[in-house]
Design an enzyme around this catalytic site. Structure first.
Site, short mmCIF file in Angstrom:
data_model
loop_
_atom_site.label_atom_id
_atom_site.label_comp_id
_atom_site.label_asym_id
_atom_site.label_seq_id
_atom_site.Cartn_x
_atom_site.Cartn_y
_atom_site.Cartn_z
N THR A 244 -107.97 42.66 44.59
CA THR A 244 -108.22 43.55 45.69
C THR A 244 -106.84 43.97 46.27
O THR A 244 -106.57 43.72 47.48
CB THR A 244 -109.02 42.72 46.69
OG1 THR A 244 -108.39 41.64 46.99
CG2 THR A 244 -110.37 42.59 46.35
N LYS B 25 -100.30 42.12 51.22
CA LYS B 25 -101.61 42.82 51.32
C LYS B 25 -102.62 42.33 52.27
O LYS B 25 -103.28 43.11 52.95
CB LYS B 25 -102.21 42.52 49.56
CG LYS B 25 -103.64 42.25 49.52
CD LYS B 25 -104.09 42.19 48.17
CE LYS B 25 -104.45 40.96 47.66
NZ LYS B 25 -105.76 40.15 48.54
N ASN C 268 -103.59 33.23 55.62
CA ASN C 268 -102.58 33.95 54.94
C ASN C 268 -101.72 34.51 56.04
O ASN C 268 -100.28 34.47 56.11
CB ASN C 268 -102.85 34.99 53.73
CG ASN C 268 -103.26 34.37 52.74
OD1 ASN C 268 -102.99 32.94 52.63
ND2 ASN C 268 -103.87 34.99 51.74
N CYS D 75 -100.34 38.06 47.82
CA CYS D 75 -101.55 37.90 49.03
C CYS D 75 -101.12 38.19 50.23
O CYS D 75 -101.72 39.02 51.04
CB CYS D 75 -101.81 36.43 48.94
SG CYS D 75 -102.84 36.04 47.41
N GLU E 208 -110.61 31.44 48.26
CA GLU E 208 -109.63 30.62 47.78
C GLU E 208 -108.31 30.32 48.41
O GLU E 208 -107.65 31.09 48.56
CB GLU E 208 -109.48 30.99 46.20
CG GLU E 208 -108.61 30.05 45.14
CD GLU E 208 -109.23 28.47 45.34
OE1 GLU E 208 -110.39 28.43 44.97
OE2 GLU E 208 -108.44 27.68 45.80
N ALA F 3 -86.11 28.70 55.33
CA ALA F 3 -85.74 30.23 55.48
C ALA F 3 -85.55 30.76 53.94
O ALA F 3 -85.23 29.92 52.95
CB ALA F 3 -84.46 30.00 55.90
N SER F 4 -85.70 32.05 53.75
CA SER F 4 -85.64 32.74 52.46
C SER F 4 -85.12 34.08 52.39
O SER F 4 -85.12 34.66 53.73
CB SER F 4 -87.24 32.45 51.72
OG SER F 4 -88.09 33.13 52.25
N PHE G 41 -91.89 35.07 42.16
CA PHE G 41 -91.90 34.87 43.75
C PHE G 41 -91.73 33.83 44.19
O PHE G 41 -91.39 33.63 45.66
CB PHE G 41 -93.06 35.78 44.32
CG PHE G 41 -94.48 35.07 44.25
CD1 PHE G 41 -95.13 35.17 43.04
CD2 PHE G 41 -94.68 34.41 45.47
CE1 PHE G 41 -96.26 34.23 43.40
CE2 PHE G 41 -95.91 33.70 45.62
CZ PHE G 41 -96.84 33.45 44.34
N LYS G 42 -91.92 32.89 43.46
CA LYS G 42 -91.51 31.44 43.87
C LYS G 42 -91.49 30.44 43.07
O LYS G 42 -91.74 30.85 41.56
CB LYS G 42 -92.58 30.81 44.92
CG LYS G 42 -94.11 30.54 44.28
CD LYS G 42 -95.16 30.45 45.19
CE LYS G 42 -95.11 28.98 45.44
NZ LYS G 42 -96.39 28.21 46.09
N LYS H 252 -109.97 33.58 55.62
CA LYS H 252 -109.07 33.60 54.44
C LYS H 252 -107.99 34.49 55.08
O LYS H 252 -106.56 34.46 54.84
CB LYS H 252 -109.60 33.88 53.33
CG LYS H 252 -108.92 34.43 52.11
CD LYS H 252 -108.16 33.07 51.70
CE LYS H 252 -107.00 33.41 50.79
NZ LYS H 252 -106.30 32.24 50.47
N ARG I 145 -82.24 31.16 48.63
CA ARG I 145 -83.36 30.18 48.83
C ARG I 145 -82.67 28.84 49.48
O ARG I 145 -83.68 28.06 49.80
CB ARG I 145 -84.04 29.86 47.53
CG ARG I 145 -84.81 30.93 46.98
CD ARG I 145 -86.04 31.25 47.71
NE ARG I 145 -86.90 32.13 47.12
CZ ARG I 145 -88.01 32.35 47.39
NH1 ARG I 145 -88.70 31.83 48.20
NH2 ARG I 145 -88.77 33.47 46.84
#
Ligand code: NAD
Ligand code: UDX
Length: 466
Positions: free
Chosen positions: A94, A281, A226, A278, A163, A270-271, A340-341, A222, A444
């Site tokens: 989505t 969006k 996020n 997710c 989820e 911190a990053s 992304f991680k 949901k 990172r």
């Protein structure tokens, strides 16, 4: 409805695959069929070598190996799987709309609607439809509208069961979730449908962790879960810049804040900025929904989380340029990490893509090493931005599958993903192979800055003065 024995899941992606594998593992009495239009993806899920499944997640291949062929199946025959199932999960993508009304903010529900129409066309009997995808609040009513006009008399109950797994820890999260959320109608039929899904999860999840609500609360929870998580990352990242000006240390500040039990220690790292498919969006979608209802202040409030994140990515890239004497033209910059991680091969919205794009504007030469991301994906991500031609991306970026080779002759290293293995490298060897002064920009705050400085590196961590 009596006990569920056949489940179909439409969408074999990062959510559909792991989620259904876990249901199949925990419920050997239920036949679970995961279907997708993407033949290549289904072929990879069926690869005899289970290490080649398309989603990298620690522990996932073991779960798939246990259930696949027993009660877990992956197929491209969507119609057949819908037809035989009593319960159909919709787990398709989505993404943010890239065209028309709501472009850049609203969720594109094209694939959801296609699923609903396909279910309506194929179904010959009553079914429970479960929204597993993350959807704007009130989507269930649109799905219901489509399903109720099938004309063949089939009855459908729509449940929302968002989820909450995070990539990289999907197996743990599915095995022992903080909670499972199920929203449904308050009618007797709605409650029976909710109970049928509760019974599936109750095979391994304590009942008190299975929350039931109305369908709209579930959909909205949901999106907002996020938004709250991302807000924490933007909040801590907003302080990194202040720390760099004042000699406060963001790691110390995060520890001091996080020990307040009302705040808690998680999600205060911190990053270079949050990524993933997710957060951005879903917040954009929340902003869009708020604007649609005329709630300007609500929309502006949440939009700031995204603005802060964009700022952080740009700030990181600009800082690199500044510290490299205001020019990176022709300079070799090594990227450690593209995902992304850590612990995932997913690169959607990864900060690395945007940092690379910024440096490529300045004509840098980038060498990328990531333990799990394939070369083709890295070029795909850059091409997808549409900023430059694919030939230009190939010229500006090389993907190298050995970290020591990737750092050889470099002016600087940027750490973009927090992969554990980076900590264990022979940093003296890397230092010896680089141009001097050798600089590390740790996006990172992963590496031991003092140790690196004792070798001779100039280290810039996020949120500490160099
Ligand atoms: P994904 O892109 O990895 O997978 C979606 C899959 O659906 C694709 O393989 C696509 O081919 C397939 N598909 C699309 N339309 C189809 C159709 N009509 N018939 C059959 N297959 C179809 O996406 P994802 O990351 O798994 O996310 C799916 C949903 O779950 C999204 O709504 C997302 O917001 C939500 N979600 C994602 C995460 C995450 O960490 N990735 C976590 C929670 C919720
Ligand atoms: C997120 C939610 O956590 C999950 O519940 C939801 O189901 C899907 O979206 P995911 O995007 O997979 O999960 O990963 P997450 O661990 O939330 O990390 C998102 C991004 O934030 C990553 O880029 C991560 O590196 C970054 N992050 C996270 C930080 O920069 N600092 C932190 O303290 C935590």
């Amino acid at each position: 409805m009596s006990q569920i024995t056949k489940i179909c899941c439409i969408g074999a992606g990062y959510v559909g695959g792991p989620t259904m594998a876990m249901i199949a593992k925990k419920c050997p009495h239920i036949k679970v069929t995961v279907v997708d239009l993407n033949e290549q993806r289904i072929a990879a899920w069926n690869d005899p070598d289970v290490e080649n499944i398309p989603v990298y997640e620690p522990g996932l291949s073991e779960v798939v190996a246990e259930a696949r062929g027993r009660n877990l199946f992956f197929s491209t025959d969507v119609d057949a799987a819908i037809d035989e199932a009593e319960m159909v999960f919709i787990s398709v993508n989505t993404p943010t709309k890239t065209y028309g009304a709501g472009k850049g903010q609203a969720a594109d529900l094209k694939w959801i609607e296609l699923c609903a129409r396909q279910i309506a066309r194929v179904s010959k009997d009553n079914k429970i439809i479960v929204e597993k995808s993350t959807l704007p609040v009130r989507t269930a009513s649109a799905i219901k509208d489509i399903l109720m006009h099938t004309g063949n008399g089939s009855q459908f109950q729509i449940l929302s069961n968002p989820e909450f797994l995070a990539e990289g820890t999907a197996v743990e999260d599915l095995d022992a979730p903080d909670r499972v959320l199920i929203g449904g109608d308050s009618t007797a039929e709605g409650q029976t449908a909710i109970q049928a899904l509760v019974d599936v999860y109750a095979n391994w999840i304590p009942r008190e962790r299975i929350l039931t609500t109305n369908v709209w609360s579930s959909e909205l929870s949901k999106l907002t879960a996020n938004a709250f998580l991302a807000q924490r990352v933007s909040s801590i990242n907003s302080l990194t810049e202040l720390c760099e000006k004042t000699e406060a240390d963001i790691n110390e500040v995060a520890r001091a804040i996080g020990t307040d039990s009302r705040i808690g220690p998680k999600f205060l790292k911190a990053s270079v900025g949050f990524g993933g498919s997710c957060f951005q969006k879903d917040i954009l979608n929340l902003v869009y929904i708020a604007r649609t209802y005329g709630l300007q202040e609500v929309a502006d409030y949440w939009e700031q989380v995204i603005i802060m994140n964009d700022h952080q990515k740009k700030r990181f890239a600009n800082q690199m340029i500044r510290e490299l004497y205001n020019t990176v033209n022709g300079k070799k910059i090594s990227f450690l990490g593209w995902a992304f991680k850590k612990d995932t091969n997913d690169t959607r919205e990864s900060a690395a893509i945007y940092v690379a794009d910024h440096l490529l504007h300045e004509q840098a030469q980038i060498m990328v090493y990531d333990p799990k991301v394939l070369e083709g994906q890295i070029y795909f991500d850059l091409d997808y931005l549409g900023t430059r031609t694919s030939e230009e991306n190939k010229k500006g970026v090389s993907v190298i599958n050995d970290p020591y080779e990737a750092c050889k002759g470099a002016h600087a290293i940027a750490v973009l993903t927090e992969w554990d293995e980076f900590k264990d490298y022979d940093w003296q060897k890397i230092y010896d192979s680089m141009l001097k002064p050798a600089k590390i920009f740790d996006g990172r705050n992963l590496l031991d800055a003092n140790k690196l400085r004792s070798i001779g590196f100039i280290v810039q961590s996020i949120g500490t003065k160099s």
